[in-house]
Design a protein around this motif. Structure first.
Motif, mmCIF file in Angstrom:
data_model
loop_
_atom_site.group_PDB
_atom_site.id
_atom_site.type_symbol
_atom_site.label_atom_id
_atom_site.label_comp_id
_atom_site.label_asym_id
_atom_site.label_seq_id
_atom_site.Cartn_x
_atom_site.Cartn_y
_atom_site.Cartn_z
ATOM 1 N N ALA B 30 0.824 -1.210 0.000
ATOM 2 C CA ALA B 30 0.000 0.000 0.000
ATOM 3 C C ALA B 30 0.857 1.259 0.000
ATOM 4 N N GLN B 31 2.112 1.115 0.438
ATOM 5 C CA GLN B 31 2.966 2.286 0.556
ATOM 6 C C GLN B 31 4.006 2.371 -0.550
ATOM 7 N N ARG B 32 4.019 1.437 -1.463
ATOM 8 C CA ARG B 32 5.099 1.402 -2.456
ATOM 9 C C ARG B 32 4.526 1.540 -3.855
ATOM 10 N N VAL B 33 5.246 2.310 -4.672
ATOM 11 C CA VAL B 33 4.806 2.519 -6.044
ATOM 12 C C VAL B 33 5.204 1.301 -6.876
ATOM 13 N N PRO B 34 4.232 0.672 -7.528
ATOM 14 C CA PRO B 34 4.559 -0.519 -8.318
ATOM 15 C C PRO B 34 5.186 -0.151 -9.658
ATOM 16 N N GLY B 243 -2.964 -2.623 -3.870
ATOM 17 C CA GLY B 243 -1.679 -2.014 -3.539
ATOM 18 C C GLY B 243 -1.736 -0.509 -3.672
ATOM 19 N N HIS B 244 -0.587 0.061 -3.825
ATOM 20 C CA HIS B 244 -0.418 1.520 -3.790
ATOM 21 C C HIS B 244 -1.365 2.236 -4.746
ATOM 22 N N GLY B 245 -2.063 3.245 -4.219
ATOM 23 C CA GLY B 245 -2.911 4.075 -5.066
ATOM 24 C C GLY B 245 -4.228 3.448 -5.458
ATOM 25 N N GLN B 246 -4.460 2.213 -5.029
ATOM 26 C CA GLN B 246 -5.706 1.539 -5.389
ATOM 27 C C GLN B 246 -6.630 1.494 -4.189
ATOM 28 N N PRO B 247 -7.937 1.629 -4.426
ATOM 29 C CA PRO B 247 -8.856 1.483 -3.287
ATOM 30 C C PRO B 247 -8.724 0.066 -2.743
ATOM 31 N N PHE B 248 -8.753 -0.049 -1.438
ATOM 32 C CA PHE B 248 -8.605 -1.365 -0.842
ATOM 33 C C PHE B 248 -9.690 -1.600 0.197
ATOM 34 N N PRO B 249 -10.387 -2.722 0.133
ATOM 35 C CA PRO B 249 -10.371 -3.622 -1.030
ATOM 36 C C PRO B 249 -11.102 -2.991 -2.210
ATOM 37 N N ASP B 250 -10.827 -3.444 -3.415
ATOM 38 C CA ASP B 250 -11.518 -2.867 -4.560
ATOM 39 C C ASP B 250 -12.980 -3.326 -4.572
ATOM 40 N N GLY B 251 -13.766 -2.728 -5.465
ATOM 41 C CA GLY B 251 -15.208 -2.981 -5.463
ATOM 42 C C GLY B 251 -15.562 -4.445 -5.630
#
Lengths: 428, 271
Positions: B30-34, B243-251
């Motif tokens: 969640a904190q790292r740019v992929p 992960g990073h920049g994505q809503p968690f959990p996604d829809g």
């Protein structure tokens, strides 16, 4: 000269090296389910006819062996090492159930192998070796082996998962350790492999112990003691096959037959003696062939799930001049002196898939330059865990043009786009 | 103090005891740019370059082929260590040699002026407390779920809060970086299923969520087996795109997780 099935059957040899039960027109295999044969372009020669009959009768010969009371060993994944060990035991034979991965191709998906594999959880995100799971579940192709040995550790995830699923479905497997192969560090005691790589001696000792453990299990099951002399003799026989293959690989034998011949290196198509006879015939003819200068010599990496891809290569203007079908360790000559178990251990450690992709690609580049290749093709196997990394690394290392394609069990649906890519590559 | 990310439960903390290191157990996606990946590569790999930039070293294992290849893909032989974990049971000599090699690598690893992730460090303490609380088998009568599998590409605390909001609790966290429950990678791996059944009973789990990425073949088939051998519902959660920049959990994941929670609640009501 190449031609379709009926032209190939016109080349039926007058004196075949195969037993009577294996002789006959190839059309009979096509009629009984191997429909892909109708769509292949064959090298038209009596030697090639015997080669194809030898390949296509493997299932029948395995069932005959079971009927004759021979001890059948299923070797999984290691692609070359265990069959040499098994060949040292009289009346035992080894085959690779992994070979079922070609059944969906040859049967043109008229088998239920993939749907059955799907039902067991191995869907199309796995490589086509999942057909093996279907084959075991249905029990309708090869006979159930008397014992099975599967290498594990430095192997692809697909196989690791599918082999475990086999066990869960009631097919006992003896797993043996194949450690990840790395270069020895300066302070480590090292051995040199046939590939030239220096690896920690410990790895060779681990694999040697594992092979001795397999031999012990075979001794218990067969009641036959394996002496070093017996194993040495099996290595000598294996070298004879490798010698014929070496001649074939250096020849201008068309790509499809060349692929089939190379595949025989790993387990002699379940009959060592016949394999040697067939390959000797092919080699004797192959050395007389001249390469078609209109076709660009190409180095091919990875085996193809649809054998027709080899025809497509030639239709697009290329021809195999060299290859790494994932078992180059089964092709090079083995030492015929010294500790035979250590020889086999070093052979196993030379498996290109057990080490780094970089090491494998470097070896491919070197081999391609030696063969006079004008380009290199990386053929991805759908779902295989290693393929995602190969082409990018190869492009860094190779000065030759590199093409990456994917070949599934049947290429018919996307043949036009595959041909476009192959043709464009050849033109470039 | 060197900061080392050890991204496999197959390497317990005890093997690195006595070394002065700050241990990180997950990539904190969640904190790292992929980084972009090629088709066929495990989604977790996308976060590893950013992790490697922020720590002194990364330890991967040969347990899964994706991680084995990732060690090479990261292209830093000094700071990435690939530990050969034997797949079979009788390889004490190999394992011992690898432990020695790991210790030597840690000693020789140059310490950089890295951004030893203090947030991750604090998070690690909080996680450990949560796991201890969650694993207590007190008189809490909430539904209990277990989460296990490969690398968790999201935020563990958010995941716990997700279930708490639905009146449930995470009583087992056994993804990579969490508790070790046998080894799914061993061959054969019967002991893994036995260990999990024991844990299921001890923690009174009502359901299990198996986390994996698309190309995680081992967990994909393990999930099938879990459904065959466990007496509780098993949800397979493919975590690509988290992960990073994505809503968690996604829809889509929320829908599936909610449905799973409802299933567990219905089963409880039916008992």
């Amino acid at each position: 000269m190449k031609g379709p099935l009926d032209a190939m059957d016109a080349c039926l040899p007058s004196s075949s090296c195969l037993p009577k039960a294996c002789q006959g027109p190839l059309k009979r295999h096509a009629d009984s389910g191997d429909r892909r044969l109708h769509h292949l372009a064959f090298h038209l020669s009596p030697a090639a006819h015997d080669l194809w009959n030898f390949l296509m009768t493997e299932e029948q010969r395995l069932h005959d062996a079971r009927r004759d009371g021979r001890f059948i060993v299923g070797a999984l994944k290691d692609l070359g090492t265990v069959p040499i060990l098994v060949n040292a035991f009289p009346k035992a034979l080894a085959f690779y159930p992994d070979g079922a991965w070609w059944l969906p191709c040859f049967k043109e998906q008229s088998t239920h192998l993939f749907p059955v594999a799907d039902s067991l959880g191995a869907g199309d995100g796995f490589c086509p070796v999942r057909a093996m799971l279907g084959a075991f579940e249905l029990g309708c192709h090869f006979p159930e082996p008397d014992v099975m040995f599967c290498s594990t550790g430095a192997i692809c995830d697909d196989f690791k998962a599918i082999a475990q699923r086999l066990v869960e479905r009631g097919h006992p497997v003896h797993f043996w350790e194949m450690p990840h192969v790395r270069e020895a560090q300066p302070q480590e005691d090292a051995v040199q492999l046939p590939t030239g790589a220096r690896v920690p001696r410990l790895l060779a000792e681990v694999v040697e112990d594992e092979l001795r453990r397999i031999a012990g299990l075979l001794e218990k099951r067969t009641g036959i003691v394996l002496t070093d002399e017996r194993l040495q003799a099996a290595i000598v026989r294996s070298n004879r096959v490798r010698q014929w293959l070496s001649m074939i690989r250096a020849s201008a034998l068309p790509s499809l037959e060349r692929l089939v011949c190379e595949m025989m290196a790993i387990h002699y198509c379940s009959d060592y003696e016949l394999c040697e006879a067939v390959l000797a015939q092919v080699a004797e003819e192959a050395v007389t062939l001249r390469p078609d200068e209109r076709l660009k010599p190409i180095y091919w990496i990875n085996p193809v799930a649809d054998v027709r891809a080899m025809n497509l290569l030639e239709e697009a203007g290329g021809r195999l001049c060299g290859s790494d079908f994932m078992f180059t360790h089964a092709l090079s000559r083995l030492s015929e002196s010294g500790n035979p178990f250590e020889t086999l251990a070093c052979m196993a450690l030379s498996d290109p898939m057990a080490g780094t992709i970089r090491a494998r690609m470097k070896a491919c580049v070197s081999d391609a330059m030696r063969c006079g290749a004008k380009g290199m093709i990386v053929s991805r196997i759908p779902g295989a865990s290693h393929c995602a990394f190969e082409a990018a690394l190869l492009s860094e290392l190779a000065s030759l043009p590199v093409l990456e394609i994917e070949v599934s069990s049947l290429t018919d649906l996307y043949e036009p786009s595959l041909m476009t890519r192959l043709q464009a590559f050849m033109e470039a | 103090m060197k900061t080392i990310a050890v991204l496999s439960n197959e390497i317990p903390d005890a093997w690195l005891a006595g070394q002065e290191i700050h241990l990180i157990r997950d990539a904190a996606c969640a904190q790292r740019v992929p980084v972009p990946l090629r088709a066929g590569m495990c989604g977790y790999l996308a976060f590893l370059p950013a992790l490697l930039a922020e720590v002194d070293g990364v330890v991967l294992t040969t347990c899964c082929d994706q991680m084995r290849r990732a060690a090479e893909w990261l292209n830093d032989e000094t700071r990435v260590f690939l530990f050969t974990v034997p797949s079979t049971l009788h390889q004490e000599r190999l394992l011992s040699a690898e432990k020695t090699r790991l210790s030597r690598w840690v000693e020789q690893l140059p310490a950089r002026d890295c951004r030893a992730d203090s947030a991750t460090g604090n998070g690690a303490d909080a996680k450990e407390q949560d796991r201890q609380d969650a694993s207590s088998t007190g008189t809490d009568d909430r539904l209990c779920v277990g989460v296990l599998g490969g690398h968790f590409c999201g935020d563990e605390q958010q995941m716990r809060r997700f279930f708490e909001k639905r009146g449930m609790r995470v009583a087992l966290w056994a993804c990579e970086g969490g508790e070790q429950v046998g080894s799914v990678f061993q061959r054969p791996n019967d002991a893994f299923y036995d260990a999990l059944k024991t844990k299921l009973a001890q923690r009174h789990l009502d359901g299990l969520i198996v986390v994996r990425t698309t190309w995680c073949d081992v967990w994909r088939l393990a999930c099938v087996r879990l459904r065959e051998v466990l007496p509780v519902p098993v949800l397979e959660w493919v975590m690509d795109g988290q992960g990073h920049g994505q809503p968690f959990p996604d829809g889509a994941s929320v829908t599936r997780l909610d449905a799973f929670c409802e299933l567990l609640q219905m089963r409880k009501g039916a008992r």
